[in-house]
Design an enzyme around this catalytic site. Structure first.
Site, PDB file in Angstrom:
ATOM      1  N   PHE A   1       0.831  -1.201   0.000  1.00 49.58           N
ATOM      2  CA  PHE A   1       0.000   0.000   0.000  1.00 49.58           C
ATOM      3  C   PHE A   1       0.865   1.250   0.000  1.00 49.58           C
ATOM      4  O   PHE A   1       1.822   1.360   0.775  1.00 49.58           O
ATOM      5  CB  PHE A   1      -0.880   0.050   1.259  1.00 49.58           C
ATOM      6  CG  PHE A   1      -2.117  -0.801   1.214  1.00 49.58           C
ATOM      7  CD1 PHE A   1      -3.331  -0.276   0.785  1.00 49.58           C
ATOM      8  CD2 PHE A   1      -2.070  -2.120   1.627  1.00 49.58           C
ATOM      9  CE1 PHE A   1      -4.474  -1.059   0.767  1.00 49.58           C
ATOM     10  CE2 PHE A   1      -3.215  -2.914   1.612  1.00 49.58           C
ATOM     11  CZ  PHE A   1      -4.425  -2.387   1.176  1.00 49.58           C
ATOM     12  N   ASP A   2       0.509   2.201  -0.841  1.00 48.71           N
ATOM     13  CA  ASP A   2       1.022   3.559  -0.716  1.00 48.71           C
ATOM     14  C   ASP A   2       0.451   4.126   0.584  1.00 48.71           C
ATOM     15  O   ASP A   2      -0.477   3.559   1.171  1.00 48.71           O
ATOM     16  CB  ASP A   2       0.553   4.382  -1.933  1.00 48.71           C
ATOM     17  CG  ASP A   2       0.918   5.836  -1.827  1.00 48.71           C
ATOM     18  OD1 ASP A   2       2.086   6.133  -1.509  1.00 48.71           O
ATOM     19  OD2 ASP A   2       0.036   6.683  -2.050  1.00 48.71           O
TER      20      ASP A   2
END
Length: 216
Positions: A9-10
């Site tokens: 995940f960013d």
């Protein structure tokens, strides 16, 4: 569920809405240099590195970049970074993914130190197997591809890219994923747009966290 066992995940615009703190910190730089920019410009600066943003959007000369980053971080590192909120449904999504046996990682261009401090403050540390970000000096780990490769290497995933999916809200996330040899999913609750993801060839586009759960 899919064959994606490892989900990267960013952070900014994907896990947390960090715009308030980032915009306030950008304003400090604008005020310092008396620049003619505002929030419409600041929105474009969420995703790339500070060096890239200050060069291509604020058009600061190379010799001022180090000082501009210091001005930004003098505020952000003390107050601005905590001015953020997890997106609705994101914590629940990650918990469900973990319950389903997925491994969850953070891969962000934000400095790793700040990211860990924010996640700890928000009591979210237990949600992640690994938190990877840029080095504080933004010298050796700055571009998205560098961060993604770092996360893959640190977690012995280099030879398991078919099991990995990068999730983020900007084209930088998708481009970084593709450069690393893995698939990328764009999300629409952050700072990017559907057109942005279509233009960069995102493998998947999700409108809300529940869509990600159905995908992976």
């Amino acid at each position: 569920m899919s064959n994606f066992e490892n989900i990267l995940f960013d952070f900014d615009g994907t896990i947390c809405d960090t715009s308030e703190g980032i915009f306030a910190s950008m304003q400090k730089v604008v005020d310092y240099y008396k620049l003619p920019y505002g929030q419409a410009d600041f929105k474009k600066m969420i995703g790339p590195s500070l060096k890239e943003s200050f060069t291509t959007i604020f058009h600061l000369p190379e010799k001022e970049i180090t000082n501009a980053i210091k001005v930004y971080r003098d505020f952000y590192g003390v107050e601005g970074m905590y001015m953020c909120t997890p997106y609705h449904g994101i914590v629940e999504l990650i918990k469900e993914l973990r319950a389903g046996g997925k491994h969850i990682y953070v891969a962000t261009s934000k400095p790793e130190l700040y990211t860990k401090q924010i996640i700890e403050r928000k009591k979210m540390t237990d949600l992640f197997d690994f938190i990877g970000g840029a080095d504080l000096a933004e010298q050796k780990r700055i571009e998205k591809i560098q961060v993604i490769n770092y996360v893959l290497e640190e977690n012995n995933l280099v030879n398991k890219k078919d099991s990995c999916l990068m999730i983020g809200d900007r084209n930088y996330d998708i481009n970084g994923a593709h450069a690393a040899g893995m698939k990328g999913c764009g999300v629409l609750w952050g700072f990017g747009s559907r057109k942005e993801f279509e233009d960069c060839g995102a493998d998947f586009i999700c409108e809300k966290p529940a869509d990600v759960l159905r995908l992976v």
